[in-house]
Design an enzyme around this catalytic site. Structure first.
Site, PDB file in Angstrom:
ATOM      1  N   ASP A  16       3.724  11.204   5.695  1.00 34.47           N
ATOM      2  CA  ASP A  16       4.180   9.808   5.636  1.00 34.47           C
ATOM      3  C   ASP A  16       5.510   9.749   4.877  1.00 34.47           C
ATOM      4  O   ASP A  16       5.617  10.298   3.777  1.00 34.47           O
ATOM      5  CB  ASP A  16       3.089   8.996   4.896  1.00 34.47           C
ATOM      6  CG  ASP A  16       3.328   7.511   4.967  1.00 34.47           C
ATOM      7  OD1 ASP A  16       3.952   7.042   5.936  1.00 34.47           O
ATOM      8  OD2 ASP A  16       2.866   6.810   4.045  1.00 34.47           O
ATOM      9  N   ASP A  29      11.636  10.159   7.604  1.00 38.58           N
ATOM     10  CA  ASP A  29      12.200   8.860   7.243  1.00 38.58           C
ATOM     11  C   ASP A  29      13.674   9.032   6.895  1.00 38.58           C
ATOM     12  O   ASP A  29      14.035   9.292   5.754  1.00 38.58           O
ATOM     13  CB  ASP A  29      11.414   8.283   6.049  1.00 38.58           C
ATOM     14  CG  ASP A  29      11.917   6.916   5.649  1.00 38.58           C
ATOM     15  OD1 ASP A  29      12.925   6.458   6.222  1.00 38.58           O
ATOM     16  OD2 ASP A  29      11.306   6.299   4.768  1.00 38.58           O
ATOM     17  N   GLU A  55      11.994   6.294  11.576  1.00 38.64           N
ATOM     18  CA  GLU A  55      12.041   4.917  11.055  1.00 38.64           C
ATOM     19  C   GLU A  55      13.447   4.353  11.171  1.00 38.64           C
ATOM     20  O   GLU A  55      14.428   5.020  10.876  1.00 38.64           O
ATOM     21  CB  GLU A  55      11.604   4.911   9.584  1.00 38.64           C
ATOM     22  CG  GLU A  55      11.745   3.532   8.935  1.00 38.64           C
ATOM     23  CD  GLU A  55      11.185   3.467   7.510  1.00 38.64           C
ATOM     24  OE1 GLU A  55      10.168   4.119   7.247  1.00 38.64           O
ATOM     25  OE2 GLU A  55      11.774   2.750   6.685  1.00 38.64           O
ATOM     26  N   GLY A  62       2.691  -2.292  -0.139  1.00 43.22           N
ATOM     27  CA  GLY A  62       2.039  -2.898  -1.305  1.00 43.22           C
ATOM     28  C   GLY A  62       1.645  -4.338  -1.027  1.00 43.22           C
ATOM     29  O   GLY A  62       1.570  -4.763   0.129  1.00 43.22           O
ATOM     30  N   GLY A  95       3.007  -0.895   5.932  1.00 44.06           N
ATOM     31  CA  GLY A  95       2.670  -2.000   5.037  1.00 44.06           C
ATOM     32  C   GLY A  95       1.518  -2.830   5.560  1.00 44.06           C
ATOM     33  O   GLY A  95       1.529  -4.058   5.473  1.00 44.06           O
ATOM     34  N   GLY A  96       0.485  -2.166   6.117  1.00 41.98           N
ATOM     35  CA  GLY A  96      -0.644  -2.881   6.735  1.00 41.98           C
ATOM     36  C   GLY A  96      -1.482  -3.684   5.747  1.00 41.98           C
ATOM     37  O   GLY A  96      -2.238  -4.567   6.156  1.00 41.98           O
ATOM     38  N   ASN A 156      -0.299   1.374   9.396  1.00 42.56           N
ATOM     39  CA  ASN A 156      -0.532   2.154   8.175  1.00 42.56           C
ATOM     40  C   ASN A 156      -1.168   1.308   7.075  1.00 42.56           C
ATOM     41  O   ASN A 156      -0.692   0.210   6.782  1.00 42.56           O
ATOM     42  CB  ASN A 156       0.795   2.667   7.610  1.00 42.56           C
ATOM     43  CG  ASN A 156       1.491   3.630   8.535  1.00 42.56           C
ATOM     44  OD1 ASN A 156       1.014   3.913   9.627  1.00 42.56           O
ATOM     45  ND2 ASN A 156       2.617   4.134   8.099  1.00 42.56           N
ATOM     46  N   ASN A 214      -2.570   1.754   3.050  1.00 38.74           N
ATOM     47  CA  ASN A 214      -2.744   2.575   1.859  1.00 38.74           C
ATOM     48  C   ASN A 214      -3.241   1.730   0.684  1.00 38.74           C
ATOM     49  O   ASN A 214      -4.340   1.950   0.166  1.00 38.74           O
ATOM     50  CB  ASN A 214      -1.411   3.265   1.505  1.00 38.74           C
ATOM     51  CG  ASN A 214      -1.537   4.140   0.280  1.00 38.74           C
ATOM     52  OD1 ASN A 214      -2.600   4.689   0.015  1.00 38.74           O
ATOM     53  ND2 ASN A 214      -0.461   4.270  -0.482  1.00 38.74           N
TER      54      ASN A 214
HETATM   55  P1  13P Z   1       0.426  -0.335   2.309  1.00 39.92           P
HETATM   56  O1  13P Z   1       0.356   0.482   1.062  1.00 39.92           O
HETATM   57  O2  13P Z   1       1.130  -1.627   2.093  1.00 39.92           O
HETATM   58  O3  13P Z   1      -0.911  -0.505   2.938  1.00 39.92           O
HETATM   59  O4  13P Z   1       1.344   0.470   3.334  1.00 39.92           O
HETATM   60  C1  13P Z   1       0.989   1.740   3.734  1.00 39.92           C
HETATM   61  C2  13P Z   1       2.119   2.396   4.462  1.00 39.92           C
HETATM   62  O5  13P Z   1       2.852   1.769   5.186  1.00 39.92           O
HETATM   63  C3  13P Z   1       2.289   3.832   4.291  1.00 39.92           C
HETATM   64  O6  13P Z   1       3.437   4.289   4.918  1.00 39.92           O
END
Ligand code: 13P
Length: 287
Positions: A84, A105, A135, A178, A208-209, A229, A231
């Site tokens: 990633d 990236d 990206e 985040g 940024g899911g 994605n 996280n």
């Molecule tokens: P989040 O941490 O906002 O879920 O985003 C995860 C991400 O896009 C990893 O590349």
């Protein structure tokens, strides 16, 4: 056996659903994601940031753990091991370590340099059957200490990078890593639509899911997003579940101090979160 993301994302785009990329941070996380994907018969992508790779003892350690766990748990759904937000150097390390997918990236380089480096990485990866995500337009928020401003990608630049032969393309459309601030205006579907019109069949990636409302997720999938994605949301539930366990004093009861017991609530919380995301993204039963 681990696979690239190429086929799973092409199938997702054609079938109007998205494959979840869940970032992993340790053994429990990895096991939770693999077992949940298997139980739900869903493809899945394990994302590893450079920081997480370093934390887990290096990319070779991560690749060895994921490959062995995939085999020993008897996982039969498609699983990709994906770098990633890789740097140029990180990309090469992961290619050598046996990752099956690489995000290069290059969004912080000027477009000429991003093009040149992406082209080179695509060539090296494709010779080994490894998929490549590129990206365009930086994703806002913080990722491994790098703060992006959350630009909107230029659809023409997206087309230029897509034409280099990348397998999937991440484009900034107002999404950030985040937690989203209260005054976040939401995703720019106008930008997404323009990108998809120019890039055709290319599966698009939404970073940024965490915290994107379900209706915006559904709209993004309709407009060509085939990988999302996540996280931070998993980090939050993992921390919360562990904190509750400790605050309830359970780590002091019986053999509660056993690290396997201590980390079990976090494991369960990640399983539940991954299931929720796979339901939203529509990937259940699509393995
Ligand atoms: P989040 O941490 O906002 O879920 O985003 C995860 C991400 O896009 C990893 O590349």
């Amino acid at each position: 056996m681990l696979t690239s993301v190429k086929e799973m994302c092409q199938k997702a785009k054609a079938g109007h659903y998205a494959v979840a990329q869940i970032n992993i941070n340790n053994l429990e996380w990895t096991k939770a994601v693999l077992n949940t994907a298997q139980e739900l018969n869903s493809p899945v992508i394990l994302g590893v940031s450079e920081g997480a790779g370093k934390y887990m003892g290096g990319f070779k350690t991560v690749a060895a753990m994921v490959k062995a766990m995939d085999a020993e748990l008897g996982i039969t759904v498609p699983v990709a091991l994906h770098l990633d937000h890789g740097t140029y150097e990180g990309a090469y390390k992961c290619i050598e370590a046996g990752f099956t997918s690489i995000m290069f990236d290059g969004s912080h380089y000027d477009i000429e340099e991003n093009v040149a480096k992406t082209k080179e990485i695509v060539k090296v990866c494709h010779e080994k059957g490894i998929s490549v995500e590129a990206e365009v337009g930086s994703i806002g928020g913080e990722e491994d200490g790098v703060v992006g401003a959350g630009e909107f990608a230029d659809p023409k630049e997206c087309k230029m990078i897509a034409d280099l032969g990348v397998d999937i393309l991440a484009a900034g459309i107002g999404n950030i890593h985040g937690k989203y601030p209260a005054n976040w205006p939401g995703l720019s579907f106008e930008t997404l639509d323009a990108i998809q019109q120019l890039t055709g069949d290319m599966p698009l990636v939404l970073h940024g899911g965490t915290g994107i409302p379900d209706d915006q997720i559904q709209k993004a999938i309709k407009l060509g997003v085939a990988k999302i994605n996540v996280n931070t949301e998993c980090q939050l539930v993992f921390a919360e579940a562990t904190r509750e366990y400790i605050e309830a004093g359970k780590d002091r009861e019986g053999k509660g101090y056993d690290p396997r017991k201590l980390l079990k609530p976090g494991y369960d919380a990640i399983c539940a979160k991954v299931k929720e995301k796979m339901e939203w993204f529509g990937s259940i039963g699509k393995a």
